[in-house]
Design a protein around this motif. Structure first.
Motif, PDB file in Angstrom:
ATOM      1  N   VAL A  65       3.628  -2.523  -8.922  1.00  0.00           N
ATOM      2  CA  VAL A  65       4.616  -2.594  -8.053  1.00  0.00           C
ATOM      3  C   VAL A  65       4.887  -4.011  -7.474  1.00  0.00           C
ATOM      4  O   VAL A  65       3.851  -4.827  -7.348  1.00  0.00           O
ATOM      5  CB  VAL A  65       4.723  -1.402  -6.807  1.00  0.00           C
ATOM      6  CG1 VAL A  65       4.646  -0.095  -7.311  1.00  0.00           C
ATOM      7  CG2 VAL A  65       3.201  -1.744  -6.048  1.00  0.00           C
ATOM      8  N   SER A  66       5.943  -4.490  -7.284  1.00  0.00           N
ATOM      9  CA  SER A  66       5.983  -6.044  -6.711  1.00  0.00           C
ATOM     10  C   SER A  66       7.204  -6.133  -5.756  1.00  0.00           C
ATOM     11  O   SER A  66       8.151  -5.168  -5.969  1.00  0.00           O
ATOM     12  CB  SER A  66       6.078  -6.873  -7.942  1.00  0.00           C
ATOM     13  OG  SER A  66       7.259  -6.934  -8.437  1.00  0.00           O
ATOM     14  N   LEU A 118       0.809  -1.101   0.099  1.00  0.00           N
ATOM     15  CA  LEU A 118      -0.025   0.050  -0.063  1.00  0.00           C
ATOM     16  C   LEU A 118       0.785   1.227   0.227  1.00  0.00           C
ATOM     17  O   LEU A 118       0.558   2.262  -0.923  1.00  0.00           O
ATOM     18  CB  LEU A 118      -0.845   0.029   1.214  1.00  0.00           C
ATOM     19  CG  LEU A 118      -1.688   1.185   1.599  1.00  0.00           C
ATOM     20  CD1 LEU A 118      -2.659   1.517   0.097  1.00  0.00           C
ATOM     21  CD2 LEU A 118      -2.447   1.349   2.758  1.00  0.00           C
ATOM     22  N   GLU A 119       1.700   1.289   1.082  1.00  0.00           N
ATOM     23  CA  GLU A 119       2.620   2.543   1.068  1.00  0.00           C
ATOM     24  C   GLU A 119       3.614   2.699  -0.308  1.00  0.00           C
ATOM     25  O   GLU A 119       3.368   4.093  -0.815  1.00  0.00           O
ATOM     26  CB  GLU A 119       3.558   2.532   2.299  1.00  0.00           C
ATOM     27  CG  GLU A 119       2.690   2.398   3.433  1.00  0.00           C
ATOM     28  CD  GLU A 119       3.806   2.366   4.727  1.00  0.00           C
ATOM     29  OE1 GLU A 119       4.732   2.763   4.746  1.00  0.00           O
ATOM     30  OE2 GLU A 119       3.214   1.947   5.844  1.00  0.00           O
ATOM     31  N   GLU A 120       3.818   1.748  -0.869  1.00  0.00           N
ATOM     32  CA  GLU A 120       4.580   2.018  -2.051  1.00  0.00           C
ATOM     33  C   GLU A 120       3.785   2.587  -2.993  1.00  0.00           C
ATOM     34  O   GLU A 120       3.987   3.434  -3.952  1.00  0.00           O
ATOM     35  CB  GLU A 120       5.157   0.806  -2.666  1.00  0.00           C
ATOM     36  CG  GLU A 120       6.242   0.743  -3.889  1.00  0.00           C
ATOM     37  CD  GLU A 120       7.260   1.813  -3.691  1.00  0.00           C
ATOM     38  OE1 GLU A 120       7.473   2.291  -2.273  1.00  0.00           O
ATOM     39  OE2 GLU A 120       7.848   2.063  -4.715  1.00  0.00           O
ATOM     40  N   MET A 154      11.412  -1.014 -15.814  1.00  0.00           N
ATOM     41  CA  MET A 154      12.284   0.341 -15.625  1.00  0.00           C
ATOM     42  C   MET A 154      12.815   0.736 -14.428  1.00  0.00           C
ATOM     43  O   MET A 154      12.281   0.479 -13.598  1.00  0.00           O
ATOM     44  CB  MET A 154      11.581   1.407 -16.611  1.00  0.00           C
ATOM     45  CG  MET A 154      10.373   1.893 -15.805  1.00  0.00           C
ATOM     46  SD  MET A 154       9.530   3.195 -16.595  1.00  0.00           S
ATOM     47  CE  MET A 154       8.677   2.373 -17.870  1.00  0.00           C
ATOM     48  N   LYS A 155      14.000   1.461 -14.436  1.00  0.00           N
ATOM     49  CA  LYS A 155      14.173   2.063 -13.078  1.00  0.00           C
ATOM     50  C   LYS A 155      13.102   2.801 -12.412  1.00  0.00           C
ATOM     51  O   LYS A 155      12.362   3.490 -13.218  1.00  0.00           O
ATOM     52  CB  LYS A 155      15.644   2.883 -13.209  1.00  0.00           C
ATOM     53  CG  LYS A 155      16.801   1.914 -13.501  1.00  0.00           C
ATOM     54  CD  LYS A 155      18.197   2.919 -13.299  1.00  0.00           C
ATOM     55  CE  LYS A 155      19.152   2.121 -13.633  1.00  0.00           C
ATOM     56  NZ  LYS A 155      20.125   2.871 -14.424  1.00  0.00           N
ATOM     57  N   ARG A 156      12.969   2.572 -11.014  1.00  0.00           N
ATOM     58  CA  ARG A 156      11.984   3.662 -10.594  1.00  0.00           C
ATOM     59  C   ARG A 156      11.938   4.934 -10.932  1.00  0.00           C
ATOM     60  O   ARG A 156      10.865   5.438 -11.228  1.00  0.00           O
ATOM     61  CB  ARG A 156      12.036   3.479  -9.014  1.00  0.00           C
ATOM     62  CG  ARG A 156      11.387   4.117  -8.137  1.00  0.00           C
ATOM     63  CD  ARG A 156       9.973   3.318  -8.188  1.00  0.00           C
ATOM     64  NE  ARG A 156       8.940   4.181  -7.366  1.00  0.00           N
ATOM     65  CZ  ARG A 156       8.642   5.528  -7.395  1.00  0.00           C
ATOM     66  NH1 ARG A 156       8.969   5.823  -8.596  1.00  0.00           N
ATOM     67  NH2 ARG A 156       7.745   5.954  -6.668  1.00  0.00           N
ATOM     68  N   LYS A 164      14.566  -4.429  -6.136  1.00  0.00           N
ATOM     69  CA  LYS A 164      15.755  -4.175  -7.220  1.00  0.00           C
ATOM     70  C   LYS A 164      15.870  -2.689  -7.645  1.00  0.00           C
ATOM     71  O   LYS A 164      16.731  -2.148  -8.259  1.00  0.00           O
ATOM     72  CB  LYS A 164      15.506  -4.815  -8.480  1.00  0.00           C
ATOM     73  CG  LYS A 164      15.885  -6.344  -8.609  1.00  0.00           C
ATOM     74  CD  LYS A 164      15.857  -6.907 -10.082  1.00  0.00           C
ATOM     75  CE  LYS A 164      14.338  -6.797 -10.449  1.00  0.00           C
ATOM     76  NZ  LYS A 164      14.248  -7.542 -11.974  1.00  0.00           N
ATOM     77  N   GLY A 165      14.775  -1.864  -7.094  1.00  0.00           N
ATOM     78  CA  GLY A 165      14.701  -0.481  -7.260  1.00  0.00           C
ATOM     79  C   GLY A 165      14.222  -0.126  -8.877  1.00  0.00           C
ATOM     80  O   GLY A 165      14.428   0.713  -9.605  1.00  0.00           O
TER      81      GLY A 165
END
Lengths: 559, 559
Positions: A515-516, A470-472, A543-545, A522-523
């Motif tokens: 998001v997983s 959730l927070e992510e 992709m990178k965050r 891994k970022g």
């Protein structure tokens, strides 16, 4: 499952259906079918409430849960379409430098009284609760004239638009979509300018708007009051019959000539030969060459009014040519428009989709259509209202025009209470039938299937592929909002995967950001395009965050 | 020069000024000054009309040319600002995936009755002209609840906004900008979700909007009804006094503690010791650490309601941290909000610009302010209306908050007529004081001087440097409109150069496109930037005719 309140609302609606059928003397089996549906609804309600299904269905409800007669709620998907239509229209108004004003929804009663002829009975009054007597506005024209009369010296020249609701206590033919609260959309240019420049701009703007709305092919019928007046005069119509004969001519888009001729001669006592001479003129339609042709007509050019009108038309066509919209215009001598107050050009846009059915001669027993009834009223006493004739009744859908207007140089003077140049503010304007345009575009959207029912334009759904996260998800959503990207996520700590995809499918959201736990470690983050050519199982992009926002902005064309 | 109609309007206004001064027992010399102005206006009118200046100033006018009491016209420059404000707010609503609905301006009378307590007397009724009895809407909350009760199963979860006018027959303190017709702007999230997620989003969205509007520094005061209820209980307030004591606490932003304590003990019969215990709590303000501190308070945590509220607050602060808006929030135990129907978090945004003056103890002779009177009414019988307490009276400018709201889980159930979960749709929402925001931003624009008075955003003025060149100007304008560039030109065949520059200066139009006979012959055109750093005599750019549109689009940032 429906709640008792919802059932009650449906019972009220279904009751109306039954009553309507009975009033229309529908076939007994049709009535019976609807009565059965009503009974089923009442039974369903009785099951919930435990109350016996009573005849009126009222006992169970604390009060009747509905909107007032002739009004309706606009649901989210309707509003989404309505806003897009209004935005397209106002964007073009603003391209042309128009400003907008807003006037109160009610005016002093005396401001409205005496402005609408017989239709004054349709005005909603506020209850006298002490203080001033007020009425809900009936159109936007009278409030605009009142505004100009009050503020004319501040706005000697003004190009203004106004989109707002107006109110009419019509006995609504609800099945025809006729409402008591509905939108009008007016654009007017007021003030003294060189001839035909504002008139040409109104017509060009109308073309631009109808093209932008993509309502399909359309034609703007164009005529000039001075030509009509001259034409009636040279044909031999007595001065005191000009208005009533003009109003008969105006029905030629709904009735064949034979019927109109009959109205002129039998009802209105016009000499048959005079009617026939009119008949020769009003069948004429064409382009600028028709102006030239009429300028060769010695009978017509003997009339000063006709000559003035033809000179206006020649100049107007020159300007329309510069604006590239001559091919949309049909100079049509049968266009008369119902209202007294026009003093120059008059016009009316019709589309294939909105065109009325082919004229049929009504049998003596036939019930007149609302449009016909309206026209009759007008024939007796034309009302002082740009939008009240049958051609531009915003509340009737499926018949008539999508925009109409003309030049009215004398109206504001009535309000400023002054004679002569001081109180005179010449105006020319166009009123768009936005309720009708909405119906046409809704139907189109439903037929195309791809937009109908959509209520918003969310671009990204932030979903979790495992463990809630959730927070992510909240962090990602906040980042997207800050970047101006329309984003949502599920208000659940641990949402189920299928539930999330359900929302994406239902709302047709183009991008799913996933998001997983693995990728979080891994970022990285994953985007799944949901709609359009990129869709498909193999099209996920990892992709990178920190690349997410720029990537989405580029995809969304906002770089 | 003003017309007779305008003078009449000014006479009516000036008459109101004089009456107000008399009613307020203003100094004689102040009254005399305004009476003289009135006399001058009447003399001016008499000069025009030839009528003698009579006491009422009525003879010369056919009718009183004004808007109804408590209503006003929005002029173009006001509308320009209002639309920009509404657009900024709705853009952010839509970022968050909100949809919008529209409800009729009037509802069945029975829908509104019994919802506003004593303020029901302020509802406008429509005259009984046969048929249903209707009233103008008083707020947007009750129509939304009615909509949900009717359509709840279609919208079990809905995030909706609604910006529309509402109507209240208040005796308007017009000089304070208190109106009878004014806008409300509501955003609500209805439906069952995991705890505090919609609440956190309402607060984050409020921050985003107030930041986007650039109204300066602001603080959102936050509290929780369950904490307040628990606090009152542990302090020893009897159950039946909780609401009235809560309403006294709510005045702490306008009155010092001593006055509020007096109200509690003398007017409301509360034990002095109980009041003092309350006093210890309601002076507490802080951030998340205050939640922790209260969780250590054994007396408070003995109360179940308080514990639930504190748990909510802890979770909410966690989410607010993720949304990056903790620094805007002040957990303030003195915030109570006037309304009965809140059941969870409550909040209220105040800005420096909108903050009320420092509390003063009113002397016994002092006339109560409208806000105080309102608060008194509320103290006796709290009304069922989110926006009706003094803190969020949209129509009062210069005092109080710019946004306020909270969680109300029981309201919709009142409409659906059902008890228990079936009729219950929990809601949380925020209402923006858009009239107040408008006043703040208008004042700011006037102080900065650069935007005030502007009514549109025309980008290009197409002017002629000689010989009129009307057709060429029209061609250029049409090309610009087609390219989506806002353009105007003078509606004159042969406009004078200074007149054209006058328009450019007055409207602050950034680009003048100049056509001239010489350049027309060469196939070139000239652009003169009028505003900003490119301005100046030497900055004209001459270019090929066909380069004009691409050049302008690039300069306007639309490439």
């Amino acid at each position: 499952m429906a709640t008792a309140a919802e059932l009650n609302a449906r019972i009220v609606e279904q009751g109306n259906v039954v009553r309507k059928l009975k009033a229309d003397k529908a076939a007994a089996e049709d009535i019976q079918k609807e009565v059965l549906s009503l009974k089923e609804l009442k039974d369903a309600l009785a099951k919930i409430t435990g109350a016996p299904s009573d005849a009126k269905g009222k006992k169970a409800a604390k009060f009747t849960l509905k909107t007032a007669k002739g009004t309706k709620d606009w649901h989210p998907s309707d509003m989404y379409l309505r806003q897009r239509i209004f935005r397209k229209i106002t964007d073009i108004f603003e391209l042309h430098g128009a400003v907008t004003i807003d006037t109160p929804v009610f005016e002093l009663k005396e401001i409205l009284s005496g402005k609408y002829g017989e239709d004054s009975k349709l005005i909603y009054d506020l209850q006298d609760q002490g203080g001033e007597l007020c009425s809900l506005r009936y159109d936007l024209t009278v409030p605009f004239a009142r505004f100009l009369a009050m503020n004319g010296s501040q706005y000697p020249n003004i190009k203004r638009y106004h989109i707002a609701k107006v109110y009419r206590r019509d006995q609504p033919a609800m099945s025809k979509g006729r409402m008591r609260e509905f939108y009008q959309c007016d654009f007017d240019i007021a003030g003294v300018y060189d001839p035909m420049l504002p008139d040409a701009e109104c017509l060009s703007l109308t073309c631009e708007i109808l093209e932008a709305l993509e309502i399909g092919d359309f034609t703007i019928k164009l005529n000039h009051r001075k030509i009509l007046d001259g034409l009636f005069a040279v044909c031999g119509v007595p001065e005191d019959k000009i208005r009533t004969i003009s109003s008969a001519v105006d029905k030629l888009d709904k009735l064949p000539w034979a019927d109109v001729r009959k109205e002129m001669t039998e009802e209105k006592g016009l000499d048959g030969e005079v009617a026939d001479r009119i008949g020769e003129y009003v069948k004429l339609k064409g382009g600028p060459e028709l102006v030239d042709q009429l300028k060769q007509d010695a009978r017509l050019t003997a009339n000063k009014s006709a000559v003035e009108g033809l000179d206006d038309m020649a100049l107007l066509y020159k300007y329309l040519d510069i604006y590239g919209c001559v091919n949309r215009i049909s100079f049509d001598l049968s266009l008369a428009r119902g209202l007294d107050y026009y003093t120059g050009v008059i016009y009316e846009a019709v589309t294939e989709a909105s065109a009325p059915p082919a004229p049929v001669a009504p049998s003596p027993e036939a019930v007149p259509t609302p449009a016909q009834k309206k026209a009759d009223v007008k024939g007796k006493k034309p009302a002082l209202n740009a939008d009240e004739d049958a051609e531009l009744d915003e509340s009737t859908v499926g018949v008539g025009s999508v925009a109409a207007g003309g030049r009215y140089d004398e109206l504001v003077g009535m309000f400023s209470g002054e004679k002569g140049a001081a109180g005179k503010i010449p105006c020319v304007g166009i009123s768009f039938g936005v309720e009708r345009l909405f119906s046409l575009l809704l139907k189109k959207a439903q037929e195309q299937g791809d937009q109908a029912g959509r209520a918003k334009a969310t671009e990204v759904y932030v979903m979790s592929l495992g463990d809630g996260l959730l927070e992510e998800r909240m962090k990602v959503a906040k980042e997207l909002w800050s970047a101006g990207i329309k984003a949502e996520f599920m208000y659940k700590a641990k949402p189920k995967l299928p539930k999330q995809f359900e929302v994406i499918d239902k709302e047709r959201i183009p991008y799913a950001v996933q998001v997983s736990p693995g990728e979080l470690a891994k970022g990285t983050i994953r985007v799944k395009p949901q709609v359009g050519k990129e869709q498909g199982a193999g099209n996920d992009v990892e992709m990178k965050r920190e690349e997410l926002v720029p990537w989405l902005l580029e995809k969304l064309g906002r770089k």
